[in-house]
Design a protein around this motif. Structure first.
Motif, short mmCIF file in Angstrom:
data_model
loop_
_atom_site.label_atom_id
_atom_site.label_comp_id
_atom_site.label_asym_id
_atom_site.label_seq_id
_atom_site.Cartn_x
_atom_site.Cartn_y
_atom_site.Cartn_z
N THR A 180 0.92 -1.12 -0.02
CA THR A 180 0.06 -0.03 -0.12
C THR A 180 0.97 1.17 -0.04
OG1 THR A 180 -1.75 -1.21 1.12
CG2 THR A 180 -1.80 1.38 1.42
N HIS A 181 2.07 1.07 0.65
CA HIS A 181 2.91 2.50 0.90
C HIS A 181 3.83 2.39 -0.24
CE1 HIS A 181 1.27 3.93 4.52
NE2 HIS A 181 1.00 2.69 4.97
N TYR A 182 4.33 1.28 -0.80
CA TYR A 182 5.20 1.25 -1.46
C TYR A 182 4.79 1.83 -3.20
CZ TYR A 182 7.35 -1.58 -5.67
OH TYR A 182 7.96 -1.31 -6.98
N ALA A 183 3.34 1.49 -3.42
CA ALA A 183 2.60 2.00 -4.31
C ALA A 183 2.98 3.47 -4.58
CB ALA A 183 1.23 1.64 -4.50
N GLU A 184 2.86 4.34 -3.85
CA GLU A 184 2.81 5.80 -3.99
C GLU A 184 4.44 6.15 -3.77
OE1 GLU A 184 0.62 8.10 -5.20
OE2 GLU A 184 -0.51 6.22 -5.68
N SER A 185 5.15 5.55 -2.73
CA SER A 185 6.26 5.92 -2.33
C SER A 185 7.34 5.71 -3.34
CB SER A 185 6.73 5.30 -0.95
OG SER A 185 5.79 6.00 -0.20
N THR A 186 7.45 4.52 -3.78
CA THR A 186 8.39 3.77 -4.65
C THR A 186 7.93 3.78 -6.32
OG1 THR A 186 9.50 2.99 -2.94
CG2 THR A 186 10.34 2.22 -5.00
N LEU A 187 7.07 3.07 -6.43
CA LEU A 187 6.55 2.50 -7.84
C LEU A 187 6.03 3.89 -8.52
CD1 LEU A 187 6.26 0.44 -9.93
CD2 LEU A 187 3.98 0.13 -8.87
N MET A 188 5.33 4.60 -8.00
CA MET A 188 4.61 5.75 -9.04
C MET A 188 5.50 6.90 -9.25
SD MET A 188 1.71 4.96 -10.16
CE MET A 188 1.07 6.51 -10.62
N PRO A 189 6.29 7.31 -8.46
CA PRO A 189 7.38 8.15 -8.74
C PRO A 189 8.15 7.64 -10.05
CG PRO A 189 7.18 7.97 -6.63
CD PRO A 189 6.31 7.02 -6.65
N LEU A 190 8.68 6.28 -9.93
CA LEU A 190 9.16 5.64 -11.04
C LEU A 190 8.46 5.79 -12.34
CD1 LEU A 190 11.25 2.67 -9.79
CD2 LEU A 190 12.28 4.81 -10.81
#
Length: 229
Positions: free
Chosen positions: A97-107
């Protein structure tokens, strides 16, 4: 009543999917992107940052909330039935849930925008822009994106949903889907290399709740309305 301020081809589509899964009545107020792909200024009347998604939860008081992960968490906590997860599954749910916006979406956003920026430069500057942006992409995006995709592929090859042992979507799935859809549309994710991710996206798209949300949200670049199963 929930009001969703929905921007076309945006992250709010997953909020519509979530609301359909929860069976919560809602109204969609649609907004169209500007020619430069940004949100229209009219969204500033709803929230100071003028971004989407934004929801209003209208009851005895009115709650106005932005940020996808915050909205997902709020809606599940307030309206969702309790889904029993194992300790490992709960940890997966929290992480993705947090990885999605913190890491994946910026990439994903950087990867998408680098291609757009070069084409917007005056024609005589485009070779320079492509060189500079290409160098940035090679240094900062290209090494990271495959590692992230490989991690997700491995996880989904071992689990039906992002939360281990879950029998249906959880917060992590609602958070993750838009990034995976964007990568698939841009062919960073392909069936030949990423069968588990592709099967996962197709499974989500086939859900009746996803299709209902798609119908209410309007045209969406990353999915098409199909006969639900």
């Amino acid at each position: 009543m929930i009001v969703v301020y929905h921007l076309n081809n945006g992250r709010s589509q997953r909020i519509l999917w979530l609301l359909e899964e929860l069976g919560v009545p809602y109204e969609v107020k649609r907004f169209e992107r500007m020619p430069d792909y940004t949100a229209p200024p009219s969204l500033l009347k709803v929230h100071p940052l003028g971004k989407s998604p934004i929801i209003e939860d209208i009851g005895e008081s009115v709650v106005v909330l932005a940020e996808s992960s915050a909205i997902i968490t709020y809606l599940i906590q307030k309206y969702g039935g309790k889904q029993t997860l194992s300790a490992e599954g709960a940890l997966d749910d929290l992480y993705y849930t947090h990885y999605a916006e913190s890491t994946l979406m910026p990439l994903v956003v950087i990867w998408q925008r680098l291609s757009r920026f070069a084409n917007r430069a005056p024609w005589y500057l485009q070779p320079i822009f492509r060189y500079v942006l290409g160098a940035y992409r090679e240094m900062y995006v290209d090494p990271e994106l495959p590692r992230n995709i490989d991690m997700i592929e491995k996880h989904l090859s071992e689990n039906s949903w992002f939360a281990r042992g879950s029998d249906g979507p959880t917060a992590a799935d609602y958070a993750m889907i838009i990034g995976l859809e964007g990568l698939r549309a841009g062919r960073a994710i392909v069936l030949e290399k990423h069968q588990s991710i592709v099967r996962y996206i197709d499974k989500v798209h086939a859900r009746s709740a996803y299709q209902s949300g798609l119908g209410k949200g309007g045209a969406f670049a990353y999915a098409k309305q199909v006969e639900a199963v």
